[in-house]
Design a protein around this motif. Structure first.
Motif, PDB file in Angstrom:
ATOM      1  N   GLY A  55       0.861  -1.170   0.000  1.00 30.49           N
ATOM      2  CA  GLY A  55       0.000   0.000   0.000  1.00 30.49           C
ATOM      3  C   GLY A  55       0.899   1.222   0.000  1.00 30.49           C
ATOM      4  N   MET A  56       0.555   2.228  -0.822  1.00 26.15           N
ATOM      5  CA  MET A  56       1.419   3.407  -0.889  1.00 26.15           C
ATOM      6  C   MET A  56       0.662   4.667  -0.486  1.00 26.15           C
ATOM      7  SD  MET A  56       3.889   2.945  -4.174  1.00 26.15           S
ATOM      8  CE  MET A  56       5.106   4.060  -3.465  1.00 26.15           C
ATOM      9  N   VAL A  57       1.379   5.537   0.242  1.00 26.14           N
ATOM     10  CA  VAL A  57       0.829   6.838   0.602  1.00 26.14           C
ATOM     11  C   VAL A  57       1.868   7.881   0.221  1.00 26.14           C
ATOM     12  CG1 VAL A  57      -0.078   8.285   2.456  1.00 26.14           C
ATOM     13  CG2 VAL A  57      -0.417   5.815   2.544  1.00 26.14           C
ATOM     14  N   PHE A  58       1.428   8.919  -0.483  1.00 22.26           N
ATOM     15  CA  PHE A  58       2.349   9.948  -0.955  1.00 22.26           C
ATOM     16  C   PHE A  58       2.188  11.223  -0.140  1.00 22.26           C
ATOM     17  CE2 PHE A  58       1.291   7.059  -4.314  1.00 22.26           C
ATOM     18  CZ  PHE A  58       2.480   6.829  -4.979  1.00 22.26           C
TER      19      PHE A  58
ATOM     20  N   PRO B 176      -2.390  -5.052   2.863  1.00 22.27           N
ATOM     21  CA  PRO B 176      -1.060  -5.400   2.337  1.00 22.27           C
ATOM     22  C   PRO B 176      -0.091  -5.688   3.482  1.00 22.27           C
ATOM     23  CG  PRO B 176      -1.305  -3.042   2.324  1.00 22.27           C
ATOM     24  CD  PRO B 176      -2.614  -3.596   2.802  1.00 22.27           C
ATOM     25  N   ALA B 177       0.941  -6.485   3.204  1.00 23.90           N
ATOM     26  CA  ALA B 177       1.931  -6.775   4.229  1.00 23.90           C
ATOM     27  C   ALA B 177       2.878  -5.596   4.419  1.00 23.90           C
ATOM     28  CB  ALA B 177       2.724  -8.015   3.830  1.00 23.90           C
ATOM     29  N   LEU B 178       3.010  -4.784   3.356  1.00 23.94           N
ATOM     30  CA  LEU B 178       3.995  -3.700   3.373  1.00 23.94           C
ATOM     31  C   LEU B 178       3.315  -2.366   3.088  1.00 23.94           C
ATOM     32  CD1 LEU B 178       6.999  -2.805   3.395  1.00 23.94           C
ATOM     33  CD2 LEU B 178       7.079  -3.364   0.962  1.00 23.94           C
ATOM     34  N   LEU B 179       3.669  -1.365   3.898  1.00 26.73           N
ATOM     35  CA  LEU B 179       3.107  -0.029   3.718  1.00 26.73           C
ATOM     36  C   LEU B 179       4.278   0.919   3.449  1.00 26.73           C
ATOM     37  CD1 LEU B 179       0.254   1.127   3.902  1.00 26.73           C
ATOM     38  CD2 LEU B 179       0.682   1.622   6.310  1.00 26.73           C
ATOM     39  N   LEU B 180       4.237   1.596   2.297  1.00 21.82           N
ATOM     40  CA  LEU B 180       5.293   2.547   1.956  1.00 21.82           C
ATOM     41  C   LEU B 180       4.720   3.953   2.017  1.00 21.82           C
ATOM     42  CD1 LEU B 180       6.897   0.747  -1.123  1.00 21.82           C
ATOM     43  CD2 LEU B 180       7.601   0.633   1.286  1.00 21.82           C
ATOM     44  N   MET B 181       5.317   4.798   2.865  1.00 22.49           N
ATOM     45  CA  MET B 181       4.755   6.132   3.062  1.00 22.49           C
ATOM     46  C   MET B 181       5.827   7.182   2.803  1.00 22.49           C
ATOM     47  SD  MET B 181       2.516   5.266   6.476  1.00 22.49           S
ATOM     48  CE  MET B 181       1.123   6.318   6.171  1.00 22.49           C
ATOM     49  N   ASP B 182       5.542   8.064   1.832  1.00 25.92           N
ATOM     50  CA  ASP B 182       6.514   9.064   1.415  1.00 25.92           C
ATOM     51  C   ASP B 182       6.116  10.438   1.942  1.00 25.92           C
ATOM     52  OD1 ASP B 182       8.459  10.497   0.220  1.00 25.92           O
ATOM     53  OD2 ASP B 182       7.807  10.149  -1.838  1.00 25.92           O
TER      54      ASP B 182
ATOM     55  N   ALA C 235     -13.991  -0.935   3.747  1.00 22.87           N
ATOM     56  CA  ALA C 235     -13.716   0.491   3.531  1.00 22.87           C
ATOM     57  C   ALA C 235     -14.443   1.344   4.562  1.00 22.87           C
ATOM     58  CB  ALA C 235     -14.128   0.894   2.120  1.00 22.87           C
ATOM     59  N   LEU C 236     -15.728   1.007   4.797  1.00 23.71           N
ATOM     60  CA  LEU C 236     -16.495   1.785   5.770  1.00 23.71           C
ATOM     61  C   LEU C 236     -15.896   1.647   7.164  1.00 23.71           C
ATOM     62  CD1 LEU C 236     -20.099   1.054   4.446  1.00 23.71           C
ATOM     63  CD2 LEU C 236     -18.805   3.189   4.268  1.00 23.71           C
ATOM     64  N   GLY C 237     -15.419   0.430   7.467  1.00 24.56           N
ATOM     65  CA  GLY C 237     -14.771   0.206   8.757  1.00 24.56           C
ATOM     66  C   GLY C 237     -13.502   1.036   8.904  1.00 24.56           C
TER      67      GLY C 237
ATOM     68  N   CYS D 197      -6.543   5.021   4.182  1.00 26.10           N
ATOM     69  CA  CYS D 197      -7.539   3.938   4.083  1.00 26.10           C
ATOM     70  C   CYS D 197      -7.362   3.172   2.777  1.00 26.10           C
ATOM     71  CB  CYS D 197      -8.955   4.508   4.130  1.00 26.10           C
ATOM     72  SG  CYS D 197      -9.409   5.226   5.698  1.00 26.10           S
ATOM     73  N   ARG D 198      -7.120   3.921   1.689  1.00 25.38           N
ATOM     74  CA  ARG D 198      -6.948   3.292   0.382  1.00 25.38           C
ATOM     75  C   ARG D 198      -5.714   2.381   0.381  1.00 25.38           C
ATOM     76  NH1 ARG D 198      -5.944   7.558  -4.061  1.00 25.38           N
ATOM     77  NH2 ARG D 198      -4.053   7.685  -2.811  1.00 25.38           N
ATOM     78  N   ALA D 199      -4.681   2.791   1.130  1.00 33.65           N
ATOM     79  CA  ALA D 199      -3.457   1.985   1.170  1.00 33.65           C
ATOM     80  C   ALA D 199      -3.630   0.738   2.029  1.00 33.65           C
ATOM     81  CB  ALA D 199      -2.301   2.831   1.684  1.00 33.65           C
ATOM     82  N   LEU D 200      -4.658   0.755   2.912  1.00 34.03           N
ATOM     83  CA  LEU D 200      -4.807  -0.347   3.867  1.00 34.03           C
ATOM     84  C   LEU D 200      -5.873  -1.368   3.477  1.00 34.03           C
ATOM     85  CD1 LEU D 200      -4.693   1.618   7.239  1.00 34.03           C
ATOM     86  CD2 LEU D 200      -2.948   0.048   6.384  1.00 34.03           C
ATOM     87  N   ILE D 201      -6.779  -0.976   2.571  1.00 37.93           N
ATOM     88  CA  ILE D 201      -8.003  -1.761   2.398  1.00 37.93           C
ATOM     89  C   ILE D 201      -7.751  -3.202   1.984  1.00 37.93           C
ATOM     90  CG2 ILE D 201      -8.402  -0.953   0.029  1.00 37.93           C
ATOM     91  CD1 ILE D 201     -11.448  -1.122   0.838  1.00 37.93           C
ATOM     92  N   HIS D 202      -6.717  -3.453   1.173  1.00 33.87           N
ATOM     93  CA  HIS D 202      -6.462  -4.815   0.700  1.00 33.87           C
ATOM     94  C   HIS D 202      -5.534  -5.557   1.660  1.00 33.87           C
ATOM     95  CE1 HIS D 202      -3.458  -2.085  -0.673  1.00 33.87           C
ATOM     96  NE2 HIS D 202      -2.675  -3.020  -1.131  1.00 33.87           N
TER      97      HIS D 202
END
Lengths: 286, 256
Positions: free
Chosen positions: B80-83, B154-160, B116-118, B147-152
């Motif tokens: 999941g990516m967050v910019f 993912p094992a890895l979260l990349l945040m820039d 998503a609602l959760g 939320c968009r980066a977390l919904i599926h």
């Protein structure tokens, strides 16, 4: 206090509520403040027109009184109607074909890397050339029929749509592309979910430009040789110094151009309520 | 078991009109599953480039990248990516922006709608699902992108630098929320930031990078107990750590 509608009262009560609604007055006032100054300016211009003609005693065939133009409108209503229909047909078909070609051209140019590298430079080079000069050539190829007029409109209309749509399709932010790639998007998904919607505002500005150019195309096409249409009528009114009729045609063409533009703007508002330049609702503070 | 991420000798050279730009030089580090890494460094030290290499969006000139033991050869999927900017689609509602992740991945929409609602509830945006991005403040928009980066899941979260454009008060709030989400979900996080206090507050380990070409200067283990609170920031060991890292950066002339 409960309203009539809340009490279940029938129709008239509801209408009265609409008329006396407290928010209506300021809104009507706002509309008045927006429309009044240009209306006054128009009235002032017409008065000035009368005054200038009255003082200078300019003959009718050079500049007629405004009321003579209104009379021409009614006297030649049938004639104007018949030729307006012809011109509107040319504009309508030309616009439809031009928009379709422009849109499909833009999509294929951005989709195919080969086309983009080979054709796009030519598109940008040709963008700044006067397309109208090709009109005589179209007459040689397609004769004096309606086809030529439609093609002149198409010629003028298709370039703005093509160029603005290409610009829109290519304006997707890098971050957006990175984001959607990180979701494992296919090429088609990148296109349909990111590029296409991003391009819509640009496409609509191209459409508005086209709407303005379409009328020019139809008139010039008719000037190249025609037996019907407002452009043709304009020339014959000019030949016979029927200046009031000439003015009536000018007003009519201006109205067609404005209506086309407004129609495009309306489509834009309906389809892109989220677009930055259109939205009115304020941000929720956090 | 293989480590969650493993970068070895990463180097990156960009070709440009003025000649080549050496962005990264021999960067090696790794992370265990569920670890929270923060990368701090001056502007232009290649932090973002490093993140993109990790995501498989850019290819390193030299070195190898592995995620869950597999070599990265293209955009990795379990991420999941967050910019820095929320990168929301203005034509989609809040809910539909989150669901983009689900649509592109062809997941079950009905099921993930509830997820998503959760998530919106989790970040304090319950009831906002039908709003459009322009109706939200910057901080709220960034929550939606999280939320968009977390919904599926993912094992890895990349945040820039996800909170770089957010005011200081909201930023503290977001840091607390992010920690809470991370404690709940235990994902591997790589978080790039300018702010040393933010890095110390969030990270298990802080990686300090030098100015261009970006090199890994030092790695600091942050042993403050969790959950960390705003009071944690007032503790002497917190400020000691921050000072430590700042000195390290200054020593290499890398503080803007």
């Amino acid at each position: 206090m409960p309203t009539d509608a809340a009490l279940g009262l029938p129709g008239p009560g509801r209408r009265a509520r609409w008329l006396t609604s407290p928010s209506l007055r300021p809104r009507l006032l706002a509309v008045y403040h927006r429309l009044a100054p240009p209306a006054y300016a128009l009235v002032a211009l017409i008065l000035l027109w009368y005054l200038a003609l009255f003082i200078s005693r300019t003959p009718d065939f050079i500049l007629p009184y405004p009321d003579r133009i209104v009379v021409a409108f009614f006297k030649d209503a049938g004639l104007l109607y018949r030729h307006t229909i012809v011109t509107l047909q040319e504009i309508g078909l030309g616009l439809a074909i031009g928009i379709a070609i422009g849109l499909m051209g833009a999509l294929s140019l951005v989709w195919s890397r080969t086309l983009e590298t080979a054709v796009l430079p030519w598109v940008f080079l040709l963008e700044s050339t006067p397309k109208i000069v090709i009109a005589p050539l179209l007459v040689i190829w397609f004769g004096f029929g309606i086809t030529t007029k439609i093609l002149v409109v198409t010629l003028l209309v298709f370039f703005p749509v093509l160029v603005t749509t290409i610009a829109g399709l290519k304006s997707v932010e890098t971050d957006m592309l990175d984001l959607i790639q990180s979701m494992g998007a296919s090429r088609w998904q990148v296109f349909s979910k990111a590029r296409l919607p991003t391009a819509l505002p640009s496409f609509f500005s191209g459409l508005k430009l086209s709407a303005a150019l379409a009328t020019i195309g139809a008139v010039v096409g008719e000037w190249m040789g025609a037996d019907a249409g407002l452009g043709y009528l304009l020339l014959s009114a000019y030949d016979s110094f029927a200046t009031p009729l000439l003015f009536a045609i000018i007003v009519l063409l201006a109205m067609i151009g404005t209506l086309l533009y407004q129609a495009a703007a309306l489509c834009e508002r309906l389809m892109l309520p989220w677009h930055a330049s259109l939205r009115q609702e304020s941000t929720i503070a956090m | 078991m293989a480590r969650a991420i493993e970068l070895h000798d990463i180097g990156m050279v960009f070709a440009s009109r003025q000649g080549s730009v050496h962005a990264l030089d021999e960067v090696s580090f790794g992370a265990e599953a569920g670890e929270f890494l923060c990368i701090v460094g001056p502007s232009g030290c290649g932090k973002t480039t490093l993140l993109k290499i990790l995501a498989g969006l850019l290819f390193a000139s030299t070195g190898t990248v592995q995620v869950n033991g597999e070599s990265v050869r293209g955009p990795i999927s379990n991420v999941g990516m967050v910019f820095q900017s929320p990168v929301l689609m203005p034509w989609r509602t809040v809910l539909d922006n989150i669901m983009l992740q689900v649509e592109v991945r062809n997941l079950d929409r009905g099921k993930y709608r509830q997820v998503a609602l959760g998530l919106l509830q989790l970040v304090g945006l319950a009831g906002f699902e039908r709003k459009y991005p322009y109706q939200l403040s910057g901080g709220m928009q960034q929550r939606v992108s999280i939320c968009r980066a977390l919904i599926h899941d993912p094992a890895l979260l990349l945040m820039d630098e996800p909170f770089g454009a957010i005011d200081a008060l909201t930023r503290e709030q977001m840091n607390l929320e992010l920690q809470r989400i991370w404690l709940d979900h235990k994902k591997t996080v790589v978080f790039v930031t300018h702010s040393i206090p933010e890095a110390v507050f969030l990270a298990d380990r802080v990686l300090v990078m030098s100015a261009r070409p970006g090199r890994l200067l030092k790695v600091f283990d942050v042993e403050l107990p969790r959950p960390r609170t705003l009071e944690t920031m007032a503790e002497p060991r917190f400020s000691r750590m921050v000072t430590h890292i700042r000195r390290e950066m200054q020593a290499h002339g890398g503080l803007e």
